[in-house]
Structure formats: structure tokens, C-alpha cells
Write an enzyme that holds these catalytic residues in place. Structure first.
Site, PDB file in Angstrom:
ATOM      1  N   GLY A 127       0.829  66.185  10.839  1.00  0.00           N
ATOM      2  CA  GLY A 127       0.058  64.990  10.467  1.00  0.00           C
ATOM      3  C   GLY A 127      -1.436  65.262  10.594  1.00  0.00           C
ATOM      4  O   GLY A 127      -2.220  64.986   9.678  1.00  0.00           O
ATOM      5  N   HIS A 128      -1.841  65.832  11.738  1.00  0.00           N
ATOM      6  CA  HIS A 128      -3.255  66.198  11.917  1.00  0.00           C
ATOM      7  C   HIS A 128      -3.678  67.240  10.879  1.00  0.00           C
ATOM      8  O   HIS A 128      -4.732  67.127  10.260  1.00  0.00           O
ATOM      9  CB  HIS A 128      -3.482  66.802  13.309  1.00  0.00           C
ATOM     10  CG  HIS A 128      -3.198  65.875  14.455  1.00  0.00           C
ATOM     11  ND1 HIS A 128      -2.111  66.038  15.287  1.00  0.00           N
ATOM     12  CD2 HIS A 128      -3.861  64.786  14.914  1.00  0.00           C
ATOM     13  CE1 HIS A 128      -2.133  65.091  16.214  1.00  0.00           C
ATOM     14  NE2 HIS A 128      -3.166  64.312  16.014  1.00  0.00           N
TER      15      HIS A 128
ATOM     16  N   GLN B 248      -2.315  57.099   7.846  1.00  0.00           N
ATOM     17  CA  GLN B 248      -1.667  55.798   7.669  1.00  0.00           C
ATOM     18  C   GLN B 248      -0.731  55.487   8.847  1.00  0.00           C
ATOM     19  O   GLN B 248      -0.419  54.336   9.112  1.00  0.00           O
ATOM     20  CB  GLN B 248      -0.857  55.779   6.369  1.00  0.00           C
ATOM     21  CG  GLN B 248      -0.395  54.367   6.013  1.00  0.00           C
ATOM     22  CD  GLN B 248       0.827  54.344   5.136  1.00  0.00           C
ATOM     23  OE1 GLN B 248       0.860  55.031   4.122  1.00  0.00           O
ATOM     24  NE2 GLN B 248       1.828  53.561   5.519  1.00  0.00           N
TER      25      GLN B 248
ATOM     26  N   GLN C 195      -5.400  50.930  12.943  1.00  0.00           N
ATOM     27  CA  GLN C 195      -6.615  51.624  13.370  1.00  0.00           C
ATOM     28  C   GLN C 195      -7.524  51.860  12.165  1.00  0.00           C
ATOM     29  O   GLN C 195      -8.730  51.603  12.215  1.00  0.00           O
ATOM     30  CB  GLN C 195      -6.228  52.950  14.012  1.00  0.00           C
ATOM     31  CG  GLN C 195      -7.375  53.911  14.221  1.00  0.00           C
ATOM     32  CD  GLN C 195      -6.925  55.133  14.997  1.00  0.00           C
ATOM     33  OE1 GLN C 195      -6.796  55.089  16.213  1.00  0.00           O
ATOM     34  NE2 GLN C 195      -6.673  56.210  14.299  1.00  0.00           N
TER      35      GLN C 195
ATOM     36  N   ARG D  74       3.114  61.921  20.806  1.00  0.00           N
ATOM     37  CA  ARG D  74       3.962  61.327  21.846  1.00  0.00           C
ATOM     38  C   ARG D  74       5.439  61.682  21.672  1.00  0.00           C
ATOM     39  O   ARG D  74       6.230  61.470  22.600  1.00  0.00           O
ATOM     40  CB  ARG D  74       3.766  59.806  21.901  1.00  0.00           C
ATOM     41  CG  ARG D  74       2.395  59.404  22.424  1.00  0.00           C
ATOM     42  CD  ARG D  74       2.259  57.916  22.651  1.00  0.00           C
ATOM     43  NE  ARG D  74       1.065  57.577  23.407  1.00  0.00           N
ATOM     44  CZ  ARG D  74      -0.107  57.219  22.870  1.00  0.00           C
ATOM     45  NH1 ARG D  74      -0.240  57.144  21.557  1.00  0.00           N
ATOM     46  NH2 ARG D  74      -1.147  56.936  23.638  1.00  0.00           N
TER      47      ARG D  74
HETATM   48  P1  AMP Z   1      -4.365  61.093  17.224  1.00  0.00           P
HETATM   49  O1  AMP Z   1      -4.629  62.498  17.643  1.00  0.00           O
HETATM   50  O2  AMP Z   1      -2.977  60.623  17.520  1.00  0.00           O
HETATM   51  O3  AMP Z   1      -5.442  60.135  17.654  1.00  0.00           O
HETATM   52  O4  AMP Z   1      -4.435  61.108  15.637  1.00  0.00           O
HETATM   53  C1  AMP Z   1      -5.555  61.596  14.955  1.00  0.00           C
HETATM   54  C2  AMP Z   1      -5.442  61.207  13.505  1.00  0.00           C
HETATM   55  O5  AMP Z   1      -4.244  61.757  12.960  1.00  0.00           O
HETATM   56  C3  AMP Z   1      -5.351  59.678  13.306  1.00  0.00           C
HETATM   57  O6  AMP Z   1      -6.116  59.304  12.175  1.00  0.00           O
HETATM   58  C4  AMP Z   1      -3.883  59.471  13.061  1.00  0.00           C
HETATM   59  O7  AMP Z   1      -3.618  58.327  12.266  1.00  0.00           O
HETATM   60  C5  AMP Z   1      -3.515  60.734  12.325  1.00  0.00           C
HETATM   61  N1  AMP Z   1      -2.078  60.976  12.422  1.00  0.00           N
HETATM   62  C6  AMP Z   1      -1.315  60.973  13.542  1.00  0.00           C
HETATM   63  N2  AMP Z   1      -0.021  61.172  13.237  1.00  0.00           N
HETATM   64  C7  AMP Z   1       0.045  61.288  11.890  1.00  0.00           C
HETATM   65  C8  AMP Z   1       1.096  61.500  10.954  1.00  0.00           C
HETATM   66  N3  AMP Z   1       2.361  61.632  11.327  1.00  0.00           N
HETATM   67  N4  AMP Z   1       0.785  61.562   9.646  1.00  0.00           N
HETATM   68  C9  AMP Z   1      -0.506  61.439   9.220  1.00  0.00           C
HETATM   69  N5  AMP Z   1      -1.550  61.251  10.053  1.00  0.00           N
HETATM   70  C10 AMP Z   1      -1.282  61.172  11.367  1.00  0.00           C
END
Ligand code: AMP
Length: 259
Positions: A30-31, A140, A145, A179
Site C-alpha cells: 500500500g505504501h 483510500q 483521513q 497493524r
Molecule cells: P500509515 O503509514 O499507515 O500512516 O499510512 C501511510 C499512507 O499509506 C496513508 O496515506 C495510508 O492511507 C496509506 N495506506 C495504508 N495502507 C494502505 C493500503 N492498503 N492501500 C493504499 N494505501 C494505504
């Protein structure tokens, strides 16, 4: 790829035409999808790696949040990132820090986690001021957020294009999340009910019946914190949060419109 730790170092680097991806680390696909999008669209790709204490409640998982900077840096470099900004909490919130951004209530996560979006909006505004990016990238997966930050950009006249990219999922439908690492094999299996419920909710919505009721029925075995239809500035989303064991997971699906 270079690691920057202080605002002073960032200013000295005089970065131009920046695409910024704010993260809390523990990278997954995702990142990486956000990093690649930034790489394709921007001259300079910066990611921030900061587990932001201001967005965690007192009883939440700040201390056990997964941290592995060396692994994350290697993945970022492979995805074409130019700079990693990895500040300390003291750098971001020095002694005496007391200015906060409050974005209007959008329900869902905002109601379930008081103060959460205040912490998110504050750290993102700081990052936007530190880097002055042309574009910033969000997933998304955290649709609320993204909506909160869109509203902040609009209301505070920030000169920045906020991009929202699709949720990356495992083959069984579970949204990738840092998580997920907390889940046991059995919990991982049960967690599938979250995306399954949201899918059932969307199907119900298409048939003209109640998406929340359908989602709740399909989430058997999970105890959702909430299942809610949210209006995110004209985009209708079915969002849910559920605890699986001691892990709290969130997910959402678009019912109408485009984020
Ligand atoms: P985080 O490290 O969880 O704060 O996420 C950083 C960015 O990655 C945020 O914009 C999240 O929405 C995005 N993100 C987290 N998980 C996913 C995912 N499975 N698919 C797409 N983007 C993601």
C-alpha cells in the site's frame, strides 16, 4: 537516497517540485504504491517516516507500533524515493509546542478516536510547510483521513494537489495495513469478515437496501466499533472499524462518487 532528520537539514537541501508521501513506516505494498505514483509524477520524491504521537489516544498502540527504519529505508530506496524524512518526536513537537489544527467533524473515525484527526491534520500541515510539496499522496484505505486533509487544504488555502490512491488488498480482500502484523493466524482468518462485510454492504446499496445492516450481518464473528455511511464532501463511503483480538482494523468502500 538520503535520510534527513531535522527541519534545518530539509531547508538546507532546497528541494524543488516535491511529491510528499507521509507515512508511519512498517511499509507494505500500500505504501509502495504511493511511492511509485509519486516517482512517476514528481521530480523529487520525499517520504516522511514518523510515528506521530499526537494522533494516538492514551490507550492506543503507540508504544507497540511496528518500527524498523533500516527495512523501510531499503524498501523506499528500491521504490525510487529520493529523501526520507525521519525526525524525532522532539524535532516535531519541541518543548512548548501548542498549536493545533482542528478540522470539522466527519463522524466515523473522528467520533471513535477523539483527537486523532487533530493530530493527523497538525502533523500533515507541519510536513506541508516543511516541504512545500506540489503533490501529496494518501491512500483510500484511510478515506476519512484523506477527506479531513482535503478539507484542510481547501479551508486554509494550501497550494497543493492532494492525490488519493486505491486501497491495496491481499488476495483474500483484507486491506494491507501495518497493524495486520499484530494478528495471529486465527485472527487473520477472522479479519476477512471486515472487507467481506463492506462488499455485502455495497451489494445491498446497489439493490436499494440498507448497506449498514447488510454489512453488520456479514461481519459475523467481528464486533465492529462502527459501521457507518459517511458523506466525505460529496463522496459516499461505507466505513467500518472492528477489533480482532486486541487489534483495531479499519476499512471502507465507496458507495457513490470518486475520492
Ligand atoms: P500509515 O503509514 O499507515 O500512516 O499510512 C501511510 C499512507 O499509506 C496513508 O496515506 C495510508 O492511507 C496509506 N495506506 C495504508 N495502507 C494502505 C493500503 N492498503 N492501500 C493504499 N494505501 C494505504
Amino acid at each position: 537516497m538520503k535520510v534527513l532528520r531535522t527541519v534545518h537539514e530539509v531547508r538546507a537541501a532546497e528541494l524543488q517540485r516535491v511529491g510528499l508521501v507521509p507515512t508511519m513506516g512498517a511499509f507494505h505494498e500500500g505504501h509502495l504504491s504511493l511511492f511509485r505514483a509519486a516517482r512517476a509524477e514528481c521530480d523529487t520524491v520525499v517520504i516522511s517516516l514518523f510515528v506521530n504521537p499526537a494522533q494516538f489516544g492514551a490507550a492506543e498502540d503507540l508504544s507497540r507500533y511496528p518500527r524498523d527504519e533500516a527495512r523501510d529505508a531499503a524498501l523506499a530506496e528500491r521504490a525510487g524515493v529520493d529523501f526520507v524524512f525521519a525526525p524525532t518526536a522532539e524535532e516535531m513537537y519541541p518543548e512548548g509546542f501548542d498549536t493545533w489544527v482542528e478540522v470539522g467533524d466527519l463522524g466515523g473515525e473522528g467520533a471513535a478516536r477523539p483527537g486523532h484527526f487533530r493530530g493527523v491534520a497538525t502533523v500533515c500541515l507541519k510536513l506541508f510547510n516543511i516541504f512545500r510539496p506540489q503533490r501529496a499522496y494518501f491512500g483510500q484505505k484511510d478515506a476519512q483521513q484523506a477527506a479531513v486533509l482535503r478539507r484542510m487544504v481547501r479551508d486554509l488555502d494550501l497550494d497543493l494537489d492532494l492525490r488519493v490512491l486505491p486501497t491495496v488488498r491481499d488476495t483474500d480482500g483484507l486491506a494491507l495495513s501495518s497493524r495486520n502484523a499484530y494478528l495471529s493466524a486465527d485472527e487473520r482468518e477472522r479479519a476477512r469478515a471486515l472487507p467481506r462485510g463492506l462488499q455485502a454492504g455495497r451489494s445491498a446499496h446497489v439493490r436499494g437496501s440498507d448497506p449498514v445492516a447488510a454489512a453488520r450481518t456479514s461481519m459475523n464473528g467481528l464486533e465492529p466499533d462502527y459501521v457507518e455511511v459517511l458523506d466525505l464532501d460529496g463522496v459516499t463511503v461505507l466505513a467500518a472499524a472492528a477489533r480482532v483480538g486486541s487489534t483495531r482494523l479499519i476499512d471502507n468502500i465507496v458507495l457513490e462518487g470518486e475520492l
